[in-house]
Design a protein around this motif. Structure first.
Motif, PDB file in Angstrom:
ATOM      1  N   TYR A  97      -0.609   2.758  -0.149  1.00 32.42           N
ATOM      2  CA  TYR A  97       0.163   2.361  -1.334  1.00 32.42           C
ATOM      3  C   TYR A  97       1.323   3.341  -1.575  1.00 32.42           C
ATOM      4  O   TYR A  97       2.458   2.934  -1.851  1.00 32.42           O
ATOM      5  CB  TYR A  97      -0.760   2.323  -2.551  1.00 32.42           C
ATOM      6  CG  TYR A  97      -0.029   1.980  -3.845  1.00 32.42           C
ATOM      7  CD1 TYR A  97       0.242   0.663  -4.190  1.00 32.42           C
ATOM      8  CD2 TYR A  97       0.397   2.990  -4.705  1.00 32.42           C
ATOM      9  CE1 TYR A  97       0.924   0.352  -5.360  1.00 32.42           C
ATOM     10  CE2 TYR A  97       1.075   2.687  -5.876  1.00 32.42           C
ATOM     11  CZ  TYR A  97       1.338   1.361  -6.197  1.00 32.42           C
ATOM     12  OH  TYR A  97       2.013   1.061  -7.331  1.00 32.42           O
ATOM     13  N   GLU A  98       1.018   4.640  -1.476  1.00 34.67           N
ATOM     14  CA  GLU A  98       2.075   5.642  -1.665  1.00 34.67           C
ATOM     15  C   GLU A  98       3.189   5.456  -0.639  1.00 34.67           C
ATOM     16  O   GLU A  98       4.370   5.644  -0.940  1.00 34.67           O
ATOM     17  CB  GLU A  98       1.472   7.047  -1.537  1.00 34.67           C
ATOM     18  CG  GLU A  98       0.533   7.403  -2.689  1.00 34.67           C
ATOM     19  CD  GLU A  98      -0.200   8.719  -2.441  1.00 34.67           C
ATOM     20  OE1 GLU A  98       0.024   9.313  -1.374  1.00 34.67           O
ATOM     21  OE2 GLU A  98      -0.982   9.131  -3.314  1.00 34.67           O
ATOM     22  N   GLY A  99       2.795   5.067   0.586  1.00 34.46           N
ATOM     23  CA  GLY A  99       3.816   4.805   1.600  1.00 34.46           C
ATOM     24  C   GLY A  99       4.732   3.662   1.201  1.00 34.46           C
ATOM     25  O   GLY A  99       5.956   3.720   1.395  1.00 34.46           O
ATOM     26  N   LEU A 100       4.128   2.596   0.630  1.00 36.14           N
ATOM     27  CA  LEU A 100       4.953   1.477   0.150  1.00 36.14           C
ATOM     28  C   LEU A 100       5.884   1.923  -0.973  1.00 36.14           C
ATOM     29  O   LEU A 100       7.047   1.511  -1.035  1.00 36.14           O
ATOM     30  CB  LEU A 100       4.053   0.335  -0.330  1.00 36.14           C
ATOM     31  CG  LEU A 100       3.324  -0.454   0.764  1.00 36.14           C
ATOM     32  CD1 LEU A 100       2.330  -1.424   0.134  1.00 36.14           C
ATOM     33  CD2 LEU A 100       4.319  -1.199   1.646  1.00 36.14           C
ATOM     34  N   VAL A 101       5.367   2.770  -1.874  1.00 35.46           N
ATOM     35  CA  VAL A 101       6.193   3.291  -2.976  1.00 35.46           C
ATOM     36  C   VAL A 101       7.399   4.047  -2.411  1.00 35.46           C
ATOM     37  O   VAL A 101       8.536   3.871  -2.858  1.00 35.46           O
ATOM     38  CB  VAL A 101       5.365   4.208  -3.891  1.00 35.46           C
ATOM     39  CG1 VAL A 101       6.277   4.923  -4.899  1.00 35.46           C
ATOM     40  CG2 VAL A 101       4.301   3.401  -4.612  1.00 35.46           C
ATOM     41  N   VAL A 102       7.152   4.883  -1.407  1.00 36.85           N
ATOM     42  CA  VAL A 102       8.239   5.656  -0.802  1.00 36.85           C
ATOM     43  C   VAL A 102       9.259   4.732  -0.137  1.00 36.85           C
ATOM     44  O   VAL A 102      10.474   4.893  -0.303  1.00 36.85           O
ATOM     45  CB  VAL A 102       7.676   6.657   0.237  1.00 36.85           C
ATOM     46  CG1 VAL A 102       8.817   7.290   1.029  1.00 36.85           C
ATOM     47  CG2 VAL A 102       6.865   7.734  -0.470  1.00 36.85           C
ATOM     48  N   GLU A 103       8.754   3.739   0.618  1.00 30.22           N
ATOM     49  CA  GLU A 103       9.675   2.827   1.307  1.00 30.22           C
ATOM     50  C   GLU A 103      10.532   2.045   0.326  1.00 30.22           C
ATOM     51  O   GLU A 103      11.734   1.866   0.532  1.00 30.22           O
ATOM     52  CB  GLU A 103       8.875   1.848   2.190  1.00 30.22           C
ATOM     53  CG  GLU A 103       8.292   2.482   3.441  1.00 30.22           C
ATOM     54  CD  GLU A 103       7.780   1.431   4.408  1.00 30.22           C
ATOM     55  OE1 GLU A 103       8.570   0.559   4.778  1.00 30.22           O
ATOM     56  OE2 GLU A 103       6.592   1.487   4.766  1.00 30.22           O
ATOM     57  N   ILE A 104       9.901   1.571  -0.760  1.00 28.41           N
ATOM     58  CA  ILE A 104      10.666   0.832  -1.768  1.00 28.41           C
ATOM     59  C   ILE A 104      11.693   1.754  -2.417  1.00 28.41           C
ATOM     60  O   ILE A 104      12.847   1.375  -2.643  1.00 28.41           O
ATOM     61  CB  ILE A 104       9.726   0.218  -2.813  1.00 28.41           C
ATOM     62  CG1 ILE A 104       8.881  -0.893  -2.168  1.00 28.41           C
ATOM     63  CG2 ILE A 104      10.523  -0.347  -3.998  1.00 28.41           C
ATOM     64  CD1 ILE A 104       7.812  -1.469  -3.071  1.00 28.41           C
ATOM     65  N   GLY A 105      11.287   2.990  -2.706  1.00 25.86           N
ATOM     66  CA  GLY A 105      12.225   3.946  -3.307  1.00 25.86           C
ATOM     67  C   GLY A 105      13.415   4.210  -2.405  1.00 25.86           C
ATOM     68  O   GLY A 105      14.566   4.274  -2.856  1.00 25.86           O
ATOM     69  N   LEU A 106      13.134   4.384  -1.105  1.00 21.42           N
ATOM     70  CA  LEU A 106      14.236   4.623  -0.163  1.00 21.42           C
ATOM     71  C   LEU A 106      15.162   3.426  -0.092  1.00 21.42           C
ATOM     72  O   LEU A 106      16.400   3.578  -0.029  1.00 21.42           O
ATOM     73  CB  LEU A 106      13.659   4.922   1.233  1.00 21.42           C
ATOM     74  CG  LEU A 106      12.951   6.267   1.395  1.00 21.42           C
ATOM     75  CD1 LEU A 106      12.310   6.367   2.768  1.00 21.42           C
ATOM     76  CD2 LEU A 106      13.927   7.422   1.187  1.00 21.42           C
TER      77      LEU A 106
END
Length: 409
Positions: free
Chosen positions: A45-54
């Motif tokens: 989930y944190e990875g998805l958060v990072v990808e969306i943020g980027l």
């Protein structure tokens, strides 16, 4: 069985995520404890958060195309909808929906920008045509010719309009250039005739100058040479292939006469020798200014030395290049120091350096905070990963700070 606000693991090792539509199966975990299972899918989930943020950052700060942005959003949406992570998936969908709205807005903004650029290009080309048509009647052959060439380069750098408008404007532009070229050609044809007449006049002046070169009537002959020089200047320039040869013969004849006269004037030679000594002393004082450490003081000192230099007078001709070269060396060093000072105090370059430093400092501070948070949560693997990233960012920050010091910051 283990759980957190967004997911749980049942006794069979099946991992669930809680959504507004109820629990959804995330996956199965048999390799370790339920806590490790939840931590694994929380990291996803944190990875998805990072990808969306980027992606949000790329959409807001770069020229990422709408097509590429929508493709990336679709890819992320598929991952969110697949329920292979534990966390607030609904919040991620909301962020993706807002990102779609932003991309649509940017698309419209770019469409309007292209329309504006096209309108600006039309106005720019109309202005180029108007200037070219005005230059077509100019008699400033060199300046106008260079300006017309610059206008062509500017034209080439502008976007194309629709074919009809572009062709019409180019036709007017090209016609203006052709009209100027035709007038310039006529002018230089007339100039060639004038140069042939100048050649004949200068042939006569050279013949007389060569006849006077052996004269010892210093006053009268020197006066006649001055008159011949006036006539030479009034005659205009001959063709290039003749001008230099005629000039060399004309000056050569004068040099023979004035060299002979100079040998008679010992006092003048003595004066010029004394002038040389004085200028050598000044050159030595100027050279002591090197290397330049105080630009303002060096510039003022050199200005004073130069004023004294100009007041001294002539030196023997064969020594002139060397002694003047010493002063020119100091002058060039001053110019280079002034250019270096300008570059060092360039506000635009300084602003860019400060902006980069600020961004890197913010990134370093953020990473430090994330490391502390990860350690507090007992997530040592994440903390170690962030620390490696921090090392790279810190190195970039140190380099940027060093560059900023060059501006006196």
């Amino acid at each position: 069985m283990s759980s957190d606000p967004w997911g749980r693991v049942d006794e069979t090792g099946t991992v669930y995520v809680r959504t507004a539509d109820g629990e959804q199966v995330v996956g199965s975990w048999q390799a370790g404890s339920p806590e490790e299972a939840l931590a694994y899918f929380e990291r996803k989930y944190e990875g998805l958060v990072v990808e969306i943020g980027l992606l949000e950052k790329r959409v807001k700060t770069t020229d990422l195309s709408s097509k590429d942005a929508m493709t990336a959003i679709g890819h992320l949406r598929e991952q969110v909808d697949a329920h292979h992570a534990v966390g607030d998936l609904a919040a991620l969908r909301v962020r993706l929906d807002k990102l779609v709205e932003l991309v649509d807005a940017r698309r419209e903004e770019r469409r309007a920008q292209r329309a504006k650029q096209s309108d600006e290009a039309r106005h720019a080309k109309e202005a180029l045509v108007a200037e070219a048509e005005e230059l077509a009647g100019s008699d400033q052959w060199r300046a106008a010719g260079e300006r017309l060439r610059a206008l062509v380069d500017t034209w080439k750098g502008l976007p194309r309009l629709d074919r009809k408008s572009d062709d019409e404007l180019w036709h007017r532009f090209s016609h203006a250039r052709s009209a100027f070229s035709k007038r310039r050609k006529q002018h230089f044809a007339h100039l060639d005739a004038q140069r042939e007449e100048a050649r004949k006049t200068k042939e006569r002046l050279v013949a007389e100058a060569e006849g006077l070169s052996k004269s010892t009537d210093w006053g009268a002959t020197a006066a006649r040479y001055r008159d011949l020089m006036s006539e030479w200047k009034a005659a205009g320039r001959a063709q290039r292939e003749h001008e230099e040869d005629l000039w060399n013969r004309f000056r050569g004849a004068q040099d023979v006469f004035f060299a002979a006269r100079g040998s008679v004037f010992a006092e003048r030679d003595a004066e010029q020798t004394e002038n040389l000594k004085l200028k050598e002393e000044l050159a030595g004082e100027a050279e002591k200014l090197l290397p330049i450490t105080d630009l303002k003081a060096a510039r003022a000192a050199f200005r004073t030395l130069n004023e004294r230099w100009e007041a001294i007078g002539h030196v023997p001709r064969d020594t002139r290049p060397k002694i003047e070269g010493r002063m020119h060396t100091v002058e060039r060093a001053l110019q280079e120091a002034e250019e270096a000072e300008w570059r060092r105090t360039n506000p635009e370059a300084r602003a860019r350096a400060e902006g980069l430093t600020g961004q890197l400092q913010a990134a370093v501070d953020k990473l430090k905070g994330q490391i502390e948070q990860a350690r507090a949560q007992g997530n040592n693997a994440r903390a170690q990963k962030l620390e490696r990233e921090l090392e790279g960012r810190q190195a970039l920050l140190d380099q940027a700070l060093k560059g900023l010091q060059e501006f006196g910051g």
